[in-house]
Each structure stands twice: as structure tokens, then as C-alpha cells.
Write a protein that holds these residues in place. Structure first.
Motif, short mmCIF file in Angstrom:
data_model
loop_
_atom_site.label_atom_id
_atom_site.label_comp_id
_atom_site.label_asym_id
_atom_site.label_seq_id
_atom_site.Cartn_x
_atom_site.Cartn_y
_atom_site.Cartn_z
N ILE A 1 0.82 -1.21 0.00
CA ILE A 1 0.00 0.00 0.00
C ILE A 1 0.86 1.27 0.00
O ILE A 1 0.65 2.17 -0.81
CB ILE A 1 -0.96 0.01 1.22
N GLY B 1 2.72 2.28 -3.22
CA GLY B 1 1.95 2.67 -4.39
C GLY B 1 0.90 3.71 -4.08
O GLY B 1 1.18 4.91 -4.03
N ILE B 2 -0.33 3.26 -3.86
CA ILE B 2 -1.47 4.16 -3.73
C ILE B 2 -1.31 5.19 -2.61
O ILE B 2 -1.79 6.32 -2.72
CB ILE B 2 -2.78 3.35 -3.55
N ASN B 3 -0.60 4.83 -1.54
CA ASN B 3 -0.44 5.76 -0.41
C ASN B 3 1.00 6.22 -0.24
O ASN B 3 1.42 6.62 0.86
CB ASN B 3 -0.94 5.11 0.88
N ASN C 1 -4.58 7.25 5.17
CA ASN C 1 -4.02 5.97 4.76
C ASN C 1 -5.06 4.85 4.95
O ASN C 1 -5.34 4.07 4.03
CB ASN C 1 -2.77 5.68 5.59
N ARG D 1 -8.21 5.15 2.59
CA ARG D 1 -7.95 4.64 1.24
C ARG D 1 -7.89 3.12 1.22
O ARG D 1 -8.40 2.48 0.30
CB ARG D 1 -6.64 5.22 0.70
N VAL E 1 -10.23 0.49 -0.96
CA VAL E 1 -9.69 -0.58 -1.81
C VAL E 1 -10.24 -1.93 -1.37
O VAL E 1 -10.66 -2.76 -2.19
CB VAL E 1 -8.15 -0.58 -1.76
#
Length: 200
Positions: A63, A66-68, A81, A84, A88
Motif C-alpha cells: 500500500i 503505491g497508492i499511499n 491511509n 484509502r 480498496v
């Protein structure tokens, strides 16, 4: 102005679950750093995967790379965090997957937010209850030592609080169970959820 258009897709969660012959759900592991969350989560995924279930694990490694990636460790960034991650995980549930998430998620408010996003019926909270002194002994990365020296700010258990869950679905005390026993306790806990629907 919000120009978002929501499309009416014809394949539903129910369709996906029927095809996969399993219910979508989130197994949320919470506990101090070093408590054994990720180790137990990994063992649970292996057990479920080898039993034919479709799974995916979310943790800090996949996590925050990438996305965070842009988030830090302030209270605000930690909350974002987790928000999100919850969003997901909710998508995995809609896909009919068993999503396994291992995050400190230190406050009751954080975990309530996650549960509200995912949905109470699809959220299984597992508290890995390991004493701080044991977590520190297991700390191969030396994070606790750095936190005690003030080199790491807002470190849960040292300079930031951890609020124990009040009503988790399962409590695992790792000083009394090995990894295999802990994983088995989780699979026993979710057995009724796995068999809650008839997919024939």
C-alpha cells in the motif's frame, strides 16, 4: 461542479460470488507493530488459498509503495491511509474476494471509519493482542529502539497511543499460540461466514 456519471454495470457482486462460490469479506488484523499481524495474516491466506478460496492481502508493503506513497505518519495522514485502504478493500469485497488486511490501525475512530466504509456485515475484526514488551523483543528492524530515542515520531505504543478494540470478532494472544494455531483460530472464526450462502 460534479460531472461524475455512475454506470449501471450488469455483473453484480452476487454474480461474482456465485461464480467464485464464496462470499466477499474483509479480515482486518489490528495490533501493535511486531504483534504478529502480518505473519498470521500470511498464514491465514495460505490456508484459505490452498483450500480453494480467492484471496488477496493488503499491508504496508504493497500500500505505501503505491497508492499511499505520498502519505506520512501524522495523525491526519494515518487516517487518510486507512480510509484509502478501506475503499480498496471494499472493491475487493464487491469482486467477491476475501481481502486480508494487516494494519496497526491504532484508534477506535480509525477502525470505526474502516468498518463503516466496508460495511459491518463484511468486516471481521481480529485483534492480535501481544504485549508491548514482546513486540519490542521481536523488533528485528529496531523501530521501537529508534522510537524510544525520539528518532521516529508518532510511533504507536511509544509516542502515540494504541486503543484496544472493545468488541473484536476474535482476539489472538500470540504469547499463548504459535502461528499455525493463530491462523487456525482465524479460519475457525470465519467458517460460518464462508458457509453462509449456497452457491450451487
Amino acid at each position: 461542479m460534479n460531472n461524475t456519471v455512475f454506470h449501471n454495470y450488469h455483473i453484480t457482486r452476487k454474480d461474482r460470488e456465485k461464480q467464485l462460490k464464496q462470499p466477499g469479506m474483509v479480515l482486518w488484523f489490528t495490533g501493535l507493530s511486531g504483534s504478529g499481524k502480518s505473519t498470521i495474516a500470511n498464514a491465514v491466506e495460505q490456508d484459505l488459498f490452498h483450500s480453494g478460496y480467492k484471496t488477496y492481502t493488503l499491508d504496508g508493503d504493497n500500500i505505501r509503495q503505491g497508492i499511499n506513497r505520498g502519505l506520512g505518519f501524522t495523525a491526519e495522514d494515518r487516517a487518510e491511509n486507512l480510509r484509502r485502504i478501506a475503499e480498496v478493500a471494499k472493491l475487493f469485497v464487491d469482486a467477491g474476494q476475501i481481502c486480508i488486511a494487516a494494519f496497526v490501525s491504532p484508534t477506535k475512530a480509525d477502525r470505526k471509519l474502516v468498518k463503516d466504509i466496508i460495511g459491518e456485515d463484511d468486516f471481521i475484526e481480529i485483534f492480535v493482542d501481544t504485549p508491548l514488551e514482546i513486540c519490542e523483543k521481536r523488533d528485528v528492524k529496531g523501530l521501537y529502539a529508534k522510537a524510544r530515542k525520539g528518532e521516529i515520531k508518532n510511533f504507536t505504543g511509544i509516542s502515540a497511543p494504541y486503543e484496544n478494540p472493545e468488541h473484536p470478532d476474535l482476539i489472538i494472544k500470540t504469547e499463548h499460540k504459535n502461528v499455525g494455531q493463530s491462523a487456525k483460530a482465524v479460519t475457525e472464526c470465519i467458517k460460518s461466514h464462508l458457509k453462509s450462502k449456497n452457491y450451487e
